[in-house]
Design a protein around this motif. Structure first.
Motif, PDB file in Angstrom:
ATOM      1  N   GLU A   1       0.893  -1.230   0.105  1.00 50.48           N
ATOM      2  CA  GLU A   1      -0.072  -0.093   0.011  1.00 50.48           C
ATOM      3  C   GLU A   1       0.747   1.266   0.162  1.00 50.48           C
ATOM      4  O   GLU A   1       1.894   1.386   0.800  1.00 50.48           O
ATOM      5  N   LEU A   2       0.436   2.075  -0.838  1.00 52.07           N
ATOM      6  CA  LEU A   2       1.286   3.289  -0.932  1.00 52.07           C
ATOM      7  C   LEU A   2       0.962   4.245   0.151  1.00 52.07           C
ATOM      8  O   LEU A   2      -0.158   4.466   0.985  1.00 52.07           O
ATOM      9  N   ASN A   3       2.213   4.995   0.886  1.00 53.91           N
ATOM     10  CA  ASN A   3       2.104   5.660   1.869  1.00 53.91           C
ATOM     11  C   ASN A   3       1.766   7.042   1.470  1.00 53.91           C
ATOM     12  O   ASN A   3       2.727   7.942   1.116  1.00 53.91           O
ATOM     13  N   SER A   4       0.342   7.502   1.388  1.00 48.72           N
ATOM     14  CA  SER A   4       0.031   8.688   0.788  1.00 48.72           C
ATOM     15  C   SER A   4       0.484   9.890   1.631  1.00 48.72           C
ATOM     16  O   SER A   4       0.686  11.051   0.981  1.00 48.72           O
ATOM     17  N   CYS A   5       0.522   9.745   3.080  1.00 50.85           N
ATOM     18  CA  CYS A   5       0.954  10.874   3.635  1.00 50.85           C
ATOM     19  C   CYS A   5       2.537  11.203   3.595  1.00 50.85           C
ATOM     20  O   CYS A   5       2.714  12.252   3.422  1.00 50.85           O
ATOM     21  N   GLU A   6       3.397  10.245   3.446  1.00 47.28           N
ATOM     22  CA  GLU A   6       4.876  10.647   2.865  1.00 47.28           C
ATOM     23  C   GLU A   6       4.811  11.139   1.605  1.00 47.28           C
ATOM     24  O   GLU A   6       5.554  12.028   1.295  1.00 47.28           O
ATOM     25  N   LEU A   7       3.997  10.799   0.571  1.00 49.17           N
ATOM     26  CA  LEU A   7       3.932  11.423  -0.723  1.00 49.17           C
ATOM     27  C   LEU A   7       3.373  12.910  -0.566  1.00 49.17           C
ATOM     28  O   LEU A   7       4.143  13.881  -1.434  1.00 49.17           O
ATOM     29  N   ASP A   8       2.323  13.131   0.259  1.00 52.47           N
ATOM     30  CA  ASP A   8       2.041  14.656   0.223  1.00 52.47           C
ATOM     31  C   ASP A   8       3.138  15.430   0.915  1.00 52.47           C
ATOM     32  O   ASP A   8       3.117  16.499   0.424  1.00 52.47           O
ATOM     33  N   ASP A   9       3.841  14.941   2.111  1.00 47.67           N
ATOM     34  CA  ASP A   9       4.759  15.541   2.601  1.00 47.67           C
ATOM     35  C   ASP A   9       5.897  15.917   1.573  1.00 47.67           C
ATOM     36  O   ASP A   9       6.634  16.890   1.407  1.00 47.67           O
ATOM     37  N   TYR A  10       6.478  14.912   0.895  1.00 47.52           N
ATOM     38  CA  TYR A  10       7.471  15.121  -0.243  1.00 47.52           C
ATOM     39  C   TYR A  10       6.846  16.264  -1.521  1.00 47.52           C
ATOM     40  O   TYR A  10       7.729  16.846  -1.653  1.00 47.52           O
ATOM     41  N   LEU A  11       5.714  16.000  -1.862  1.00 44.49           N
ATOM     42  CA  LEU A  11       5.286  16.824  -2.838  1.00 44.49           C
ATOM     43  C   LEU A  11       5.247  18.337  -2.118  1.00 44.49           C
ATOM     44  O   LEU A  11       5.385  19.376  -3.001  1.00 44.49           O
ATOM     45  N   SER A  12       4.867  18.567  -0.697  1.00 46.22           N
ATOM     46  CA  SER A  12       4.766  19.893  -0.388  1.00 46.22           C
ATOM     47  C   SER A  12       6.294  20.445  -0.105  1.00 46.22           C
ATOM     48  O   SER A  12       6.297  21.542  -0.214  1.00 46.22           O
ATOM     49  N   GLN A  13       7.085  19.451  -0.103  1.00 49.01           N
ATOM     50  CA  GLN A  13       8.515  20.300   0.308  1.00 49.01           C
ATOM     51  C   GLN A  13       9.360  20.279  -1.268  1.00 49.01           C
ATOM     52  O   GLN A  13      10.037  21.555  -1.206  1.00 49.01           O
ATOM     53  N   GLU A  14       9.005  19.539  -2.139  1.00 49.19           N
ATOM     54  CA  GLU A  14       9.654  19.617  -3.449  1.00 49.19           C
ATOM     55  C   GLU A  14       9.041  20.904  -4.318  1.00 49.19           C
ATOM     56  O   GLU A  14       7.766  20.977  -4.464  1.00 49.19           O
ATOM     57  N   PRO A  15       9.950  21.783  -4.648  1.00 52.19           N
ATOM     58  CA  PRO A  15       9.362  22.783  -5.588  1.00 52.19           C
ATOM     59  C   PRO A  15       8.948  22.394  -6.846  1.00 52.19           C
ATOM     60  O   PRO A  15       9.355  21.601  -7.454  1.00 52.19           O
ATOM     61  N   GLN A  16       7.522  22.740  -7.197  1.00 52.09           N
ATOM     62  CA  GLN A  16       6.901  22.363  -8.345  1.00 52.09           C
ATOM     63  C   GLN A  16       6.911  23.423  -9.465  1.00 52.09           C
ATOM     64  O   GLN A  16       6.067  24.353  -9.166  1.00 52.09           O
ATOM     65  N   GLY A  17       7.367  22.993 -10.634  1.00 54.46           N
ATOM     66  CA  GLY A  17       7.176  24.146 -11.633  1.00 54.46           C
ATOM     67  C   GLY A  17       6.042  23.759 -12.602  1.00 54.46           C
ATOM     68  O   GLY A  17       5.771  22.575 -12.866  1.00 54.46           O
ATOM     69  N   GLN A  18       5.384  24.830 -12.932  1.00 58.47           N
ATOM     70  CA  GLN A  18       4.267  24.523 -13.832  1.00 58.47           C
ATOM     71  C   GLN A  18       3.116  23.739 -13.276  1.00 58.47           C
ATOM     72  O   GLN A  18       2.608  22.941 -14.184  1.00 58.47           O
ATOM     73  N   GLY A  19       2.900  23.520 -12.120  1.00 61.31           N
ATOM     74  CA  GLY A  19       1.901  22.823 -11.358  1.00 61.31           C
ATOM     75  C   GLY A  19       2.253  21.324 -11.400  1.00 61.31           C
ATOM     76  O   GLY A  19       1.335  20.479 -11.437  1.00 61.31           O
ATOM     77  N   GLY A  20       3.453  20.689 -11.306  1.00 56.38           N
ATOM     78  CA  GLY A  20       3.727  19.312 -11.352  1.00 56.38           C
ATOM     79  C   GLY A  20       5.137  19.087 -11.138  1.00 56.38           C
ATOM     80  O   GLY A  20       6.149  20.048 -11.136  1.00 56.38           O
ATOM     81  N   LEU A  21       5.738  17.917 -11.278  1.00 51.50           N
ATOM     82  CA  LEU A  21       6.975  17.349 -11.028  1.00 51.50           C
ATOM     83  C   LEU A  21       7.697  17.185 -12.329  1.00 51.50           C
ATOM     84  O   LEU A  21       7.002  16.522 -13.294  1.00 51.50           O
ATOM     85  N   THR A  22       8.969  17.474 -12.595  1.00 54.04           N
ATOM     86  CA  THR A  22       9.532  16.994 -13.884  1.00 54.04           C
ATOM     87  C   THR A  22       9.928  15.413 -13.687  1.00 54.04           C
ATOM     88  O   THR A  22       9.956  14.855 -12.731  1.00 54.04           O
ATOM     89  N   VAL A  23      10.546  15.010 -14.652  1.00 54.43           N
ATOM     90  CA  VAL A  23      10.858  13.376 -14.651  1.00 54.43           C
ATOM     91  C   VAL A  23      11.902  13.070 -13.906  1.00 54.43           C
ATOM     92  O   VAL A  23      12.076  12.246 -13.078  1.00 54.43           O
ATOM     93  N   TRP A  24      12.830  14.184 -13.939  1.00 55.05           N
ATOM     94  CA  TRP A  24      14.183  14.186 -12.950  1.00 55.05           C
ATOM     95  C   TRP A  24      13.829  14.318 -11.623  1.00 55.05           C
ATOM     96  O   TRP A  24      14.610  13.545 -10.871  1.00 55.05           O
ATOM     97  N   GLN A  25      12.863  15.220 -11.011  1.00 53.65           N
ATOM     98  CA  GLN A  25      12.332  15.181 -10.010  1.00 53.65           C
ATOM     99  C   GLN A  25      11.597  13.669  -9.176  1.00 53.65           C
ATOM    100  O   GLN A  25      11.663  13.488  -8.285  1.00 53.65           O
ATOM    101  N   PHE A  26      10.749  13.282 -10.325  1.00 56.87           N
ATOM    102  CA  PHE A  26      10.241  12.072 -10.230  1.00 56.87           C
ATOM    103  C   PHE A  26      11.245  10.926 -10.063  1.00 56.87           C
ATOM    104  O   PHE A  26      10.741   9.951  -8.976  1.00 56.87           O
TER     105      PHE A  26
END
Length: 624
Positions: free
Chosen positions: A156-181
């Motif tokens: 099962e995916l840890n959604s809380c961990e994913l939300d924390d990572y997405l909130s800390q990672e700077p997102q350009g143009q409203g999403g992640l680049t492939v290298w950030q992913f």
């Protein structure tokens, strides 16, 4: 997503990888090599003349992406045919160019994913990314892809961990680049404690499902068509075909079942020692298969029904359809969110308007209180004046009483004066009440006047708007009147021309009528002459018969054979032609076409004059 858009995404990574200075331009020699490699992997015939002509050395310097796009579209993408090349080889070429510059795995060898798995994740990212540049994947698609990988590993995916990572990672143009992913996956925060082999198998399964459109694969028992024996085969289901191999390595393909909208899948009862059976019916054959258990049979039947549904709907890929539906759902959520924000803004404006009106109401209440204070002060002032007046009157009365004894004569006058003063006081009191009522009415009138002024201002604004509309309508009417007048003049000119033509036609009609009457008169004269000629012919025939056979007493009438008199036939033919002409004229006498009648009469009248009395009396055949 069409084939051109998929190819452009991979080519965009290759182009940006060649842009070392990040200036948006690439040297012509590098673009020449890139184009040559694209010709090779896309199986397009090389065009060296166009390649050399487009990328010849000159003083223009490097080429931007906008300058490269015309050549790319004309000589490469327009010639690409779907199914004529291996898409994976094309993606590997673009990945090799961009990974050297941008992909930075852990140098100590602690990366979660291998280089090949990173390539497959890059392909999955391109498939799920938005159709705008620079390419990014929105958080919803990131979560969807990670959930697919975790589901393949039964975790099962840890959604809380994913939300924390997405909130800390700077997102350009409203999403992640492939290298950030890829950095997020290699960091191990989301796939902590899972072996690399399990991750590699899960990535391979998701890659086959999403990129290669594999709806389901696994072992099934299949019944042969000729030998009717059961063999275990590795089946792979795609939207258009169900292929089966000897083993899961897929090295030896045994056959395939083409699927279309006319196919169907049915569950069969257990027989021949096999259980969990089902069949796939096509237009030419029925294939019987057996699954390992009931759950597998249900999954296979549902997957095959999904493939048949896609064929019936004319869709080539399930995940392209699902991606489009998810994108539409996101757009609907954005629209609902925007509508909610708009509603909140509108409520805020209404609240501000309400507060402003409350402030205005407070100001009106304050003005009313001030008016009441002024009214009270005015009333106190009037009361003071009244009390002073009363005190003055009392003093005068006391003086009158004191002087009553001595001035009896003036008593009556003073009493009259006092009576007048009392009347005046009464009038003043009444006047004071009227003034109070008038003041209240004035305050009310001021409130009404304020309301009327506000309504008048609103009505004036509406009247001004209506006046503008009226002026615009008036201008349109004037233009229409001018246009109508011009059209009326044109129509009038046309009517005059038509009237002239009508008069000329009437004149021509009168001339035709006169000519027709003249022709009718000529025809009637010809008919009279023809009737006269017919009468003469009958008379001459009777005379000739009498001359040819005189009646004598006791003689018998004899038939004249064909070898009679020598001059008989010409006269007889002339007589028959005259009779036929007469009958034809009588039959056509009522014909409305006067010209034809006139022509027939003229032709009949020109046959010659009637035979004279000097003709041979033997030329007429005796009547029987």
């Amino acid at each position: 997503m069409d084939l051109r858009a998929e190819l452009l995404k991979s080519i965009w990574y290759a182009f940006t990888a060649l842009d070392v200075e990040k200036s948006g331009k690439v040297s012509k020699s590098q673009l020449k090599v890139l184009s040559h490699n694209l010709y090779t992997v896309l199986c397009i015939p090389h065009d060296p003349v166009a390649l050399e002509e487009h990328f010849r050395d000159d003083d223009d310097g490097p080429v931007s992406s906008q300058g490269y796009m015309p050549y790319l579209n004309k000589y490469i993408l327009d010639k690409v045919e779907e199914g004529a090349f291996v898409k994976e080889n094309f993606d590997e070429l673009c990945w090799t160019l961009t990974a050297k510059k941008n992909y930075k795995p852990d140098r100590n060898g602690n990366s979660i994913v291998s280089h090949q798995d990173a390539f497959k994740l890059w392909c999955l990212f391109n498939f799920l990314s938005e159709d705008k540049y620079p390419l990014v994947m929105v958080p919803d698609e990131v979560e969807y892809l990670l959930k697919k990988i975790c589901t393949a590993m039964n975790v099962e995916l840890n959604s809380c961990e994913l939300d924390d990572y997405l909130s800390q990672e700077p997102q350009g143009q409203g999403g992640l680049t492939v290298w950030q992913f890829l950095d997020m996956v290699n960091s191990g925060r989301l796939l902590r404690g899972i072996e690399q082999e399990a991750i590699s198998m899960a990535v391979e399964e998701v890659y086959q499902e999403v990129i290669e459109d594999v709806l389901k694969q696994g072992y099934l028992w299949k019944k042969g068509q000729l030998r009717r024996n059961w063999s275990e085969r590795w089946f792979m289901l795609k939207p258009s075909v169900l292929s089966y191999y000897m083993s899961e390595e897929r090295k030896e393909k045994k056959g395939s079942i083409a699927l279309d909208k006319h196919c169907c899948v049915e569950v069969l009862p257990d027989r021949d020692g096999k259980r969990c059976m089902f069949c796939v019916k096509t237009s030419s054959r029925t294939y019987e298969m057996s699954a390992s258990d009931t759950r597998q049979r249900q999954e296979w039947t549902l997957a095959i029904q999904t493939a048949i549904r896609l064929q019936a709907e004319g869709k080539k890929s399930l995940h392209k359809d699902l991606k489009q539906k998810r994108r539409e759902q996101r757009e609907q959520r954005e629209q609902r969110k925007a509508a909610k924000e708009e509603e909140t803004q509108r409520l805020k404006q209404l609240q501000e308007e309400k507060e402003r009106k409350l402030q205005e109401l407070e100001l009106l209440k304050e003005a009313q209180r001030q008016a009441e204070i002024l009214l009270q002060e005015e009333e106190q002032r009037r009361k003071q004046q009244h009390e002073e007046m009363q005190r003055t009157l009392e003093i005068q009365l006391r003086e009158a009483e004191q002087a009553r004894a001595s001035m009896q004569a003036e008593m009556v006058l003073k009493e009259a004066e006092a009576e007048r003063q009392r009347k005046r006081i009464t009038e003043l009191e009444e006047m004071q009440e009227r003034l109070q009522e008038a003041l209240q009415q004035e305050v009310k009138a001021r409130h009404d006047e304020e309301s009327v002024r506000y309504a008048q201002a609103r009505l004036l604004a509406e009247e001004e708007e209506k006046l503008k509309q009226l002026m615009k309508l008036k201008e349109e009417q004037e233009e229409y009147i001018i246009k109508t007048q011009l059209e009326k003049q044109v129509l009038k000119q046309e009517m005059e021309n038509k009237n002239k033509c009508l008069e000329e036609a009437q004149k021509q009609l009168e001339e035709v009528r006169v000519n027709r009457q003249r022709v009718d008169q000529d025809v009637m004269a010809a008919q009279r002459k023809l009737r006269q000629a017919s009468t003469n012919v009958k008379h001459w025939n009777v005379q000739m018969n009498r001359l040819m056979h005189p009646i004598e007493p006791g003689d018998k009438r004899t038939n004249v054979s064909g070898g009679g008199f020598a001059g008989y036939h010409p006269l007889l033919c002339q007589r028959d032609s005259s009779l036929k002409l007469k009958q034809k004229v009588e039959e056509k006498g009522s014909d409305p076409v006067r010209d034809g009648s006139k022509e027939n009469v003229s032709n009949g009248g020109n046959r010659g004059p009637p035979p004279s009395s000097d003709a041979d009396p033997m030329a007429t055949e005796p009547s029987n």
